[in-house]
Scaffold this motif. Structure first.
Motif, short mmCIF file in Angstrom:
data_model
loop_
_atom_site.label_atom_id
_atom_site.label_comp_id
_atom_site.label_asym_id
_atom_site.label_seq_id
_atom_site.Cartn_x
_atom_site.Cartn_y
_atom_site.Cartn_z
N ALA A 24 40.97 37.74 42.51
CA ALA A 24 41.74 37.70 43.76
C ALA A 24 42.14 36.28 44.14
CB ALA A 24 40.94 38.34 44.88
N VAL A 84 48.49 34.76 37.35
CA VAL A 84 48.03 35.77 38.30
C VAL A 84 48.71 35.52 39.64
CG1 VAL A 84 46.02 36.79 39.45
CG2 VAL A 84 45.80 35.87 37.13
N ARG A 142 49.40 37.44 43.54
CA ARG A 142 49.04 38.54 44.42
C ARG A 142 50.29 39.19 44.96
NH1 ARG A 142 45.71 35.80 42.39
NH2 ARG A 142 46.11 34.01 43.62
N THR A 180 43.01 43.94 46.80
CA THR A 180 43.99 43.00 46.28
C THR A 180 44.72 43.64 45.10
OG1 THR A 180 42.56 41.15 46.87
CG2 THR A 180 44.31 40.71 45.28
N SER A 227 46.95 42.56 42.04
CA SER A 227 47.30 41.36 41.29
C SER A 227 48.32 41.68 40.21
CB SER A 227 46.06 40.74 40.65
OG SER A 227 45.10 40.43 41.62
#
Length: 158
Positions: free
Chosen positions: A52, A76, A78, A116, A118
């Motif tokens: 996260a 990565v 979000r 979250t 992702s």
């Protein structure tokens, strides 16, 4: 430019082994959409420690016969709840989620509040290509004990 092996492996992926930093690779349920893998983590969903807050991860994907065929670095990002991307991605993820409690809309609302989502997209050169094993020796644990000898009712001749 994304490698063709990565693109094909991502299209067929249902599970990806994701490692954040120096941590161990964890098997995570994912959904491939538009040359990226989407992963949901948080309370009530799969545990992905560090994902996260990470900006980079290492992703390994398997082939048709179960062996690892490619490992690559991934960026990565979000997916923000309420964004345009969220409105298109969250319903697709919710409908593909197995054994989900409630409706897809309820699930997406819970994810927006507690979890979250992702987006893992390939970033950089391949780390490893080809059929390789992820086998590693078992981790140390205090839960091991010496096994007992098997019970024998009669004498066993040698």
């Amino acid at each position: 430019m994304v490698d063709a092996v990565v693109t094909e492996a991502m299209k067929k992926a249902a599970v990806a082994w994701v490692a954040v930093g120096d941590g161990p690779a964890l098997a995570l349920w994912c959904l491939p959409i538009d040359d990226a893998l989407y992963v949901v983590s948080g309370p009530g969903e799969q545990a992905a420690p560090g994902l996260a807050t990470a900006d980079r991860a290492t992703v390994s994907l398997r082939g048709d016969h179960g062996g690892r065929i490619v490992t690559f670095p991934a960026a990565v990002d979000r997916v923000a709840p309420g964004s345009e991307e969220w409105e298109t991605i969250a319903p697709q993820l919710a409908t593909k989620r197995l054994n989900a409690p409630g409706s897809a809309a309820d699930l997406a609302a819970r994810w927006a509040a507690e979890c979250t989502v992702s987006r893992l997209s390939p970033a950089g050169e391949l780390i490893e290509r080809g059929d390789a094993s992820e086998a590693a020796p078992p981790r140390e644990t205090p839960a091991t004990r010496r096994p007992r000898k098997p019970f024998r009712l009669h004498r066993v001749r040698r």
